[in-house]
Enzyme design. Structure first.
Site, PDB file in Angstrom:
ATOM      1  CB  SER A   1      -0.962   0.031   1.300  1.00 10.79           C
ATOM      2  OG  SER A   1      -1.630   1.220   1.205  1.00 10.79           O
TER       3      SER A   1
ATOM      4  CG  HIS B   1      -3.897  -1.295  -2.034  1.00 13.14           C
ATOM      5  ND1 HIS B   1      -4.849  -2.146  -2.433  1.00 13.14           N
ATOM      6  CD2 HIS B   1      -4.429  -0.864  -0.920  1.00 13.14           C
ATOM      7  CE1 HIS B   1      -5.994  -2.154  -1.828  1.00 13.14           C
ATOM      8  NE2 HIS B   1      -5.555  -1.177  -0.788  1.00 13.14           N
TER       9      HIS B   1
ATOM     10  CG  ASP C   1      -5.113   2.066   0.964  1.00 16.65           C
ATOM     11  OD1 ASP C   1      -6.397   1.282   0.399  1.00 16.65           O
ATOM     12  OD2 ASP C   1      -4.236   1.802   1.290  1.00 16.65           O
TER      13      ASP C   1
ATOM     14  CG  MET D   1      -8.464   6.631   2.713  1.00 17.17           C
ATOM     15  SD  MET D   1      -7.788   6.633   4.332  1.00 17.17           S
ATOM     16  CE  MET D   1      -6.988   4.932   4.353  1.00 17.17           C
TER      17      MET D   1
ATOM     18  CG  HIS E   1      -9.377  -0.002  -1.172  1.00 17.59           C
ATOM     19  ND1 HIS E   1      -8.645  -0.313   0.239  1.00 17.59           N
ATOM     20  CD2 HIS E   1     -10.733  -0.155  -0.897  1.00 17.59           C
ATOM     21  CE1 HIS E   1      -9.822  -0.443   1.030  1.00 17.59           C
ATOM     22  NE2 HIS E   1     -10.936  -0.488   0.262  1.00 17.59           N
TER      23      HIS E   1
ATOM     24  CG  MET F   1     -11.538   3.007   1.691  1.00 19.31           C
ATOM     25  SD  MET F   1     -10.055   2.774   2.743  1.00 19.31           S
ATOM     26  CE  MET F   1      -8.810   2.887   1.593  1.00 19.31           C
TER      27      MET F   1
ATOM     28  CG  MET G   1     -12.341  -3.602   4.102  1.00 22.90           C
ATOM     29  SD  MET G   1     -10.773  -2.686   3.322  1.00 22.90           S
ATOM     30  CE  MET G   1      -9.956  -2.133   5.018  1.00 22.90           C
TER      31      MET G   1
ATOM     32  N   GLY H   1      -9.717   2.819   6.721  1.00 24.46           N
ATOM     33  CA  GLY H   1      -9.292   4.524   7.223  1.00 24.46           C
ATOM     34  C   GLY H   1      -7.898   4.625   7.675  1.00 24.46           C
ATOM     35  CG  PHE H   2      -6.782   5.287  10.453  1.00 18.39           C
ATOM     36  CD1 PHE H   2      -6.124   6.569  10.254  1.00 18.39           C
ATOM     37  CD2 PHE H   2      -8.159   4.976  10.754  1.00 18.39           C
ATOM     38  CE1 PHE H   2      -6.847   7.532  10.573  1.00 18.39           C
ATOM     39  CE2 PHE H   2      -8.881   6.238  11.067  1.00 18.39           C
ATOM     40  CZ  PHE H   2      -8.392   7.524  11.054  1.00 18.39           C
TER      41      PHE H   2
ATOM     42  CG  ASP I   1      -6.754  -3.318   2.474  1.00 19.55           C
ATOM     43  OD1 ASP I   1      -5.901  -3.222   3.215  1.00 19.55           O
ATOM     44  OD2 ASP I   1      -7.320  -2.510   1.933  1.00 19.55           O
TER      45      ASP I   1
ATOM     46  N   GLY J   1      -3.739  -5.169   8.251  1.00 23.03           N
ATOM     47  CA  GLY J   1      -2.985  -5.989   9.044  1.00 23.03           C
ATOM     48  C   GLY J   1      -2.400  -7.196   8.876  1.00 23.03           C
TER      49      GLY J   1
ATOM     50  N   GLY K   1       0.391  -2.841   4.383  1.00 16.92           N
ATOM     51  CA  GLY K   1       0.845  -1.447   4.383  1.00 16.92           C
ATOM     52  C   GLY K   1       2.025  -1.186   5.572  1.00 16.92           C
ATOM     53  CB  SER K   2       2.378  -0.770   9.068  1.00 11.62           C
ATOM     54  OG  SER K   2       1.230  -1.557   9.207  1.00 11.62           O
TER      55      SER K   2
HETATM   56  C1  DX5 Z   1      -6.784   0.545   5.314  1.00 13.22           C
HETATM   57  C2  DX5 Z   1      -6.540   0.390   3.846  1.00 13.22           C
HETATM   58  C3  DX5 Z   1      -5.357  -0.405   3.879  1.00 13.22           C
HETATM   59  C4  DX5 Z   1      -4.008   0.011   4.569  1.00 13.22           C
HETATM   60  C5  DX5 Z   1      -3.404  -1.295   5.012  1.00 13.22           C
HETATM   61  O1  DX5 Z   1      -8.017   1.406   5.125  1.00 13.22           O
HETATM   62  O2  DX5 Z   1      -7.373  -0.029   2.982  1.00 13.22           O
HETATM   63  O3  DX5 Z   1      -4.952  -0.719   2.542  1.00 13.22           O
HETATM   64  O4  DX5 Z   1      -3.155   0.553   3.789  1.00 13.22           O
HETATM   65  O5  DX5 Z   1      -2.254  -0.857   6.107  1.00 13.22           O
HETATM   66  P1  DX5 Z   1      -1.830  -1.964   7.012  1.00 13.22           P
HETATM   67  O6  DX5 Z   1      -1.303  -3.145   6.215  1.00 13.22           O
HETATM   68  O7  DX5 Z   1      -0.801  -1.328   8.042  1.00 13.22           O
HETATM   69  O8  DX5 Z   1      -3.117  -2.571   7.797  1.00 13.22           O
HETATM   70 ZN    ZN Z   2      -6.819  -0.468   0.964  1.00  7.48          ZN
END
Ligand code: DX5
Ligand code: ZN
Length: 217
Positions: free
Chosen positions: A7, A32, A34, A36, A65, A67, A136, A141-142, A174, A176, A196-197
């Site tokens: 991401s 990916h 995101d 928002m 993606h 949102m 999800m 959101g984060f 998607d 964690g 993401g992280s």
């Molecule tokens: C959350 C996003 C994810 C996010 C994933 O709303 O849709 O794509 O970037 O980040 P991690 O992998 O850290 O949960």
């Molecule tokens: Zn996403």
């Protein structure tokens, strides 16, 4: 076997060029994105113009993606920005079927996303037409939230529906995703693992990508 879709949201803005080209050289095929709007989710990220500015810099597939409330309003902008795959949330669209058809008519792959509290039944009627179902495993959101294990059961059910009815959608997970749970998501049926992280948010992001990709094999 599955692919990792890092991401962009977790990228280090000072090293982002190095990160994108480094991932691509390491064999990464999906980025990916995101999007928002601060209304559907309590966060704001970036829009189609920003995505357009990334397009000439990489050949990775842009897996956007959205949102965003009523994402159909922006579908044409993202098509023009060079996005190949556009995913919308089922409960963000007043007329989900129409929005998915619009995405397909614009020449993109159409994806539908389910929040942790959204049942599969909410998208059952559109499963024959979608190219991707995004499950999800956190509330959207984060970055950096904890994986909700119930997502594994939802993936497995969607994989079984795909098998028994002959549908062809990809399954994407998607939220964690990390080295501890990646193999379980693949075993449950995931084809695309968003990270993401666990990838671009990691200090040693290239090694983190390679380790996660190895877990998804
Ligand atoms: C959350 C996003 C994810 C996010 C994933 O709303 O849709 O794509 O970037 O980040 P991690 O992998 O850290 O949960
Ligand atoms: Zn996403």
């Amino acid at each position: 076997m599955a692919w990792i879709a890092p991401s962009f949201l977790a990228a280090d803005i000072w090293r982002v060029a190095e990160q994108i080209s480094g991932l691509e050289q390491a064999g990464c095929r999906y980025l990916h994105l995101d999007i928002m709007d601060g209304a559907y989710v309590p966060n704001i990220s970036f829009g189609a113009d920003f995505v357009k500015s990334l397009r000439p810099r990489t050949n990775m597939v842009f897996d956007a993606h959205l949102m965003v409330e009523e994402p159909g309003r922006f579908a044409e902008d993202f098509a023009k920005a060079g996005v190949e795959s556009l995913t919308v949330h089922a409960d963000a669209c007043r007329h989900l079927h129409r929005t998915l058809q619009q995405i397909k008519d614009l020449g993109m792959r159409a994806g539908v996303a389910l929040n942790p509290a959204t049942p599969i039944g909410a998208v059952e009627e559109v499963l024959p037409m979608v190219d991707l179902v995004l499950v999800m495993s956190v509330n959207p959101g984060f970055c950096g939230q904890k994986f909700i294990p119930g997502a594994l059961d939802k993936l497995a059910k969607l994989a079984e529906i795909r098998r028994s009815r002959g549908y062809e959608y990809l399954l994407e997970i998607d939220g964690g995703v990390n080295r501890e749970n990646a193999a379980a998501t693949v075993a449950a049926g995931a084809d695309l693992l968003v990270a993401g992280s666990a990838v671009l948010g990691a200090a040693d992001w290239l090694a983190a990508y390679q380790a996660l990709a190895a877990e998804a094999l």
